[in-house]
Design an enzyme around this catalytic site. Structure first.
Site, PDB file in Angstrom:
ATOM      1  CE  LYS B 302      -6.081  -1.157   4.656  1.00  0.00           C
ATOM      2  NZ  LYS B 302      -7.051  -0.059   4.569  1.00  0.00           N
ATOM      3  CB  VAL B 303       1.251  -0.111   0.834  1.00  0.00           C
ATOM      4  CG1 VAL B 303       2.357   0.241  -0.143  1.00  0.00           C
ATOM      5  CG2 VAL B 303      -0.089  -0.172   0.116  1.00  0.00           C
TER       6      VAL B 303
END
Lengths: 351, 351, 351, 351
Positions: B302-303
Site C-alpha cells: 500500500k505504501v
C-alpha cells in the site's frame, strides 16, 4: 509455494478457549489490588452484572485486529452462550479475519523483528505486527465477497443484512462445514445475532463490492450505512435496557453509544446504556473518541455513570480474563436467545 | 440560557492560523535533533516533497476531534492553497464540528477537571476532554442534515456526494455567509475537493439520516459506503501518483491505503502511495491499524518505504508545524487545482 | 576507524537554539485551542510566571536522554540567563551526555530501523533509539571520572559536590575550552548553579567510581545520596518560594517534590511548590510516579494546585517551545543570579 | 480519627497470592495468539528458563508503585522459593511500602475520581492513583528509619547494607512478628538476598536520613551509591551467568544492565545478561531508558538477544501471570539459596 514463503508461513495462530480456564478466583483476587488489576476485575464484575440482568441486551464492539490475534473463539463462545446479543465491529475482524478463516484460511505466527517488509510484499505476505497472512488467500476472500454481491438482488443493504448473507453462504456451502463451526459470522447467522459494520467498505468486503459495482455500474448492491444506524436504533427501542462490552474504540464504540441519542431524535424514550466496559490502550489526552472516558460519554447522555469501567490493557490479555470470568460465573444461565435479526425482519416492514 | 450553562460556555475555541507563524527555521533545526523532533522534521520535509511533486495528488486524512480543537483553519488553508486534493475523515470532524461551525455555532473552552459529567448532561453540555459543546446547537445541526436529506432525490449517495450537497446548502443560504468562509465543507465545495467519510452515519449526519429514513420508510436517501470506496479508487486511477498526510489513524487511514489494492482488484495499474506521513499517538504494540507502522503497510503493497514517516505526537501541536512548514516553504506554488469532484462527475457516468 | 563504523558515525546531533526562534505568537495562539496545544501553552505561561516572580527559585529536572537528543543548549541558555537556579537530573544527561560532549565527543544521527544491534555491539556503537554513540569515546569519559575521583580527598561527597568538581576539571583544563562553553556542567560551575543527581552511580560516573573504589578499597571517594537530599532541602529552606520545570519524571521528579516534606520533617516552615510544569509521555494509569498528575502530588502536600500543568508531549518538541516562550517574553530580566552553590558552601558548615 | 478520614480509609489492599492460581495452561495457550498475549507468554517461558538454568543468578528489578498495588506477596514468594537472588528497586517499594507494611500499616483502596486532592491533603491522606495512604502512618515510618540511622555506626553504607539493617530491626523487634512474615525486607534478610536501591534517599528513607544528618552534622551515617554499584558488580563477578526480570524501567533497569559494563571496566570477564524479561507500559519513541528495547541494550553489550522479551502490559496484571507461570512449572526445584549477602560480607573485606 515459494520456499521462503513456505518457511515464513509455518505455525498458525490458535484461538484461546475461555472454557478451559477458570479465571474466577484470580479475577476476584484482583479486586483488592490497585491500578489496572482492580479496574479489570471491576470490568469483569460489570460484564457479569450484564449477564445477571436478564432484561439487558448486551452489545459487543470489536475494533483492532482481534480475530487474527487469537480471540475468535472468545467471541464465538459469547455468542453460543447467549452472552452477547448484537455485535458492532470494524470490517477487518468480521470479513478479512473471521469470514476468511471460515473459508478455510489461517493466520500465521510471524514476527515484527528482523523482517524486511519489502521482502514480504514481494512474497505476497501481509503483516499485522507479529502476524502473517497470505495475500493470495485474502484475494480469494475478496473474490468470494464479490460473488455474494453478484448473487444478491440489487438494492441498498445494511451491513447487517449483507453479513447475514455471508452467514447464509457459509451455511449453504458444505465445503465450509469444518471451518464454519467456529466462525462468528456463521454462529451469529444461526443464532439470529446481528452484526453491524458501520464502515463496511473499509475492509476486504470493500474490494468485493468495488469489483461488483465497477462491473455493474447501473444496477448493483449498495451498502447503506444509514440503514445500519436505523436498524441498531430499532434494536435499542425494542430492548431498552442495554450494556456495552467494548474491545477497543473507534467507529464501533461511537456508533453503539450514539443509538441512545438516535432514540431521542426519533422522540422515543430510551434509557442510557446502563452498563459499559471498555478495554483499550488508547489515551484520553489526545481528545479522540477511542480513549475518551465513559464518564465523558455521560455528558453526552449516552452512558450512565454507575456501572462503567475503562480497563487500560491490551485486548489479547484482558478480553479472555473478563469474558472468561463471566462465563465461569455461569450467570448467562437463563438468558434468552434474543434473535434480534428476527426482530429486525419484522420491524423493518414499513409501518 | 441557564446561568450555570452560560457561565460554562464563555470562551470559544479559536483556530490557529499557520500563515501567521513561519516555522521553517525551527522545523529545519529539529532535523538534526533526535526522537520525535527529528521525526516531525522529516515528516514536514516529506509533506513538502508532496507539494514540490506536481504530479502527486495529496490525500489528507482526519481522525480524532481535530476541528473542535482549533485545527479547522489549518485544513482550510491547505485546501485554499491547493495543498490537498482529497480528504478522508471521520464524520465528527466534517459534520458535527466543521459544518456545525459553518451554521454559526461555536466550540467552547472547557475543562476535564473538577466538573461532574452528570451535571453537564443535565445542562445539555457535551464534553470532549477539555472542550464543551452546547447540545442544543448540535441538535440544530442534526436537524439541518435531516432537512438536506428531505430535499434530495431518494437514491444511494456516496458520502462525498452528500457532503457536496452540504456545501451547496451553505453556498445557497446567505445567512451562513459570514461563517462559511472558514468552513472545510464549503471551501471544498468551491474548490471541487472531494471529502469522503466512509462511516458517514457514525456522527451527527447519522441522526439526520435516521430521522429521514424513519419518516420516509420506503423511498429515501441512502449512503452507499461502497460507492465511496469506488469513487476514491477512481481518483487514484485518474491521478496515479499520490501522497498521504494522515492525522490520526482509524478508518480514514485504512480506507485511503486500501485504494492501491482496489486498483489491483480492478486489474488496473497503480503505484503504491509514494509519500506518507502520519501524526499519531497510537501505539503499534496492540496490533491495531491506527498505530501500525507505515513499513507494515508496505508489506500489504500500500505504501512505499522510501518517503514515509510516523510522527508520534499529538495533532494539535504537530499538525500546525508540519502544515505550516510546507506552507511557508512555498512549494505549493504551481500546484494545479485538481477539482476531483468534477473528475468524478465525469467518470461516474456509467461506461 | 573501522570503515563500517565510520560510515555509521557521520552526521552529528546539533543542539537547537531557542534564541533563534521566537515562538511567542504561536504558543499564545495555542492557548485557545484544545488538548495538548492548550496544555503546552498554559505550561509555557506558568513557566513564564516563574520568571516574573522574582522571589521564586526555579528547579529544572531532567529525565530521559535529553542532552544526546539536541536539548543541551536549551538548558545552557536557561542557566546563562538565570532562568533556572538548580538542576536535578538523571546521571546520563549530566555525565554520559553533557560532560561527554564537554570532553570534545559527539552524538551521532543514527537510525532505529534496518540495523542489527549485534553488529553495533561488535563495532562498539551504542544506540539510543535513533542516535549512535562511540563506546570508545564513552570509555574515555568513564576514565576521566575515575581520574577526578583519584584526585579528590577521600570522603563522602554529595553528587552536587562531585559534579562541581567535574566543572572545575573542565575549567582548569584549557584543552576543553572550545567544548565547555556549551556545557551544562561548566556553565553551572561558573554560575554557581547546583546540579543534583540522586542516583549518581547509575551512569558513566558509576563506572569511574567503581574503578576508583575497587582500586582504593579502604580510603576512597564515596557519593552520599542522603547529603544530596539534605543539601537540596537547605536550598528550599534558604529560598522558600519555588517552581518546578520538569522534563520527564523518574527520580528527579520525585526527589524535588519531596523536599517540601523534608522541610516539614525538620520542623521548618516551607510552602508547597507554587508553580509546577511537567512535560511527559508517561501515563498515569499504571500508578507510577513519572506519569502521576500534579494534582495527586498535592494530596502529598508537595505541589500547589493553582499553577500546575501536565503537558503530554515528547520533550524534544515541547521543551524548546516552553523554554523559548519564556525566553522571548523576556521576563527573566531582573532575576538575580542565586548562586546556590555558594549558599550551600556557607550553610554546610555545621551550625 | 477524623470521621471523614475514617470513611475514606476503610478497605485495605490485599496482596495477590500466585500460589493459589495455576496459570500455566492459560499462559501456554497465549503462546499461539498474537501481540502482547504472545509476548507475555514468551516472557513467562524465558523467566521459567532462568529457573531451569541452575547456574543463572536472577535479578529482579522493581520500579513503579508495585508493593502498594498488591504485588508484595508475589515478590515474597519469589524470594522464599529461591526464584530471585538479588533485587534492585526504587526506594518507595522497599521503604515506604514494604517496610511500612512490616511496621503494621496498610494501604487503602481509594479512588482517582470525584475526590479533591486538596481535601486529601488537609486530611493527611496521600494518594497514589486509586490508592490511599495515611500520611501519619508514613511519618512513623520516616521516624523509624531515623532511629535506625541513629543506632548505626557513623560511616558510609551501601543501600544494601542499610536495608539489611532494616531487616535486622524487624527481626529483633517481636512487635513486628505478625507483619514481617510477608515483608520483602525481612524475607530477604533471612534468606541473604541483597536489595539495592540506587537512589536510596529518594523515598521515606531519605526523610529519616535527612533528619539524622541534620541533627548529626559532623559524624553520621551516609549512603554510598557508588558502593552499591561496586557490590552488585561483585555479585555478577561471583556468579557470572545471569538473568533479569524487570518490572518497570527507571533507575533499577539501567543499574542492573550496567553491571556487565562495570565488569569490563574492572578488566574482568563477564558475559552479557543471558536472559531478560521486562514488563512495562513505557514507550520506546521518546528515547528514554524505561521503554528502550532490550535489543537496544544489546548494542551496549549489556543484554544478549537470544532470550529477551519486552512485555507491554501493566504490572499488576502481567507480573502475577509471569511469576505464577514459573512458580507452577516448578522449575525452581533444586535452585540453590545463593545468599549473596553472605558472599558480599566476604568479598567486601579489602583484598
Amino acid at each position: 509455494m515459494n520456499p521462503r514463503k513456505q518457511e515464513l508461513l509455518q505455525k498458525t495462530i490458535q484461538h484461546i478457549d475461555i472454557k478451559a480456564h477458570n479465571v474466577v478466583p484470580m479475577v476476584d483476587a484482583m479486586a483488592t489490588m490497585a491500578f489496572q488489576a482492580r479496574n479489570l476485575s471491576r470490568g469483569a464484575h460489570i460484564f457479569n452484572m450484564m449477564q445477571e440482568d436478564k432484561e439487558c441486551a448486551v452489545f459487543l464492539t470489536l475494533a483492532g485486529s482481534l480475530i487474527s490475534a487469537g480471540l475468535k473463539n472468545v467471541v464465538v463462545d459469547l455468542v453460543k452462550n447467549n452472552m452477547v446479543d448484537a455485535i458492532v465491529s470494524t470490517g477487518a475482524n468480521i470479513v478479512d479475519q473471521d469470514f476468511f478463516e471460515a473459508l478455510g484460511f489461517k493466520h500465521y505466527i510471524g514476527t515484527q523483528y528482523g523482517i524486511d517488509d519489502t521482502e514480504l510484499r514481494d512474497l505476497m505476505i501481509d503483516r499485522i505486527y507479529d502476524t502473517f497472512i497470505d495475500e493470495e488467500d485474502l484475494r480469494i476472500c475478496d473474490d468470494t465477497i464479490g460473488q455474494i454481491c453478484n448473487s444478491l438482488e440489487p438494492r441498498p443493504y445494511s451491513s447487517r443484512e449483507f453479513i447475514r448473507e455471508m452467514g447464509r453462504f457459509l451455511d449453504e456451502n458444505d465445503k465450509y462445514a469444518e471451518f464454519r463451526e467456529n466462525s462468528i459470522v456463521w454462529q451469529c447467522y444461526k443464532k439470529g445475532v446481528p452484526i453491524f459494520v458501520p464502515a463496511f467498505s473499509d475492509c476486504s468486503a470493500g474490494f468485493g463490492l468495488v469489483h461488483h459495482q465497477w462491473h455493474n455500474p447501473t444496477k448493483h448492491v449498495s451498502i447503506d450505512s444509514a440503514k445500519d444506524f436505523l436498524e441498531i436504533t430499532k434494536v435499542k427501542l425494542h430492548n431498552p435496557e442495554s450494556g456495552l462490552f467494548m474491545i477497543g474504540g473507534g467507529v464501533p464504540k461511537n456508533f453503539v453509544q450514539d443509538i441512545v441519542v438516535a432514540c431521542d431524535i426519533l422522540e422515543k424514550e430510551a434509557p442510557m446504556h446502563k452498563y459499559a466496559v471498555q478495554i483499550t490502550v488508547a489515551d484520553e489526552r489526545d481528545g479522540a473518541l477511542s480513549g475518551s472516558t465513559l464518564k465523558e460519554a455521560c455528558s453526552w447522555g449516552k452512558v450512565d455513570v454507575v456501572y462503567e469501567q475503562m480497563v487500560w490493557a491490551e485486548a489479547t490479555i484482558a478480553m479472555p480474563l473478563i469474558a472468561g470470568y463471566a462465563y465461569h460465573k455461569g450467570s448467562q444461565a437463563g438468558r434468552p436467545e434474543r434473535r434480534f435479526n428476527d426482530v429486525l425482519d419484522k420491524v423493518n416492514v414499513p409501518a
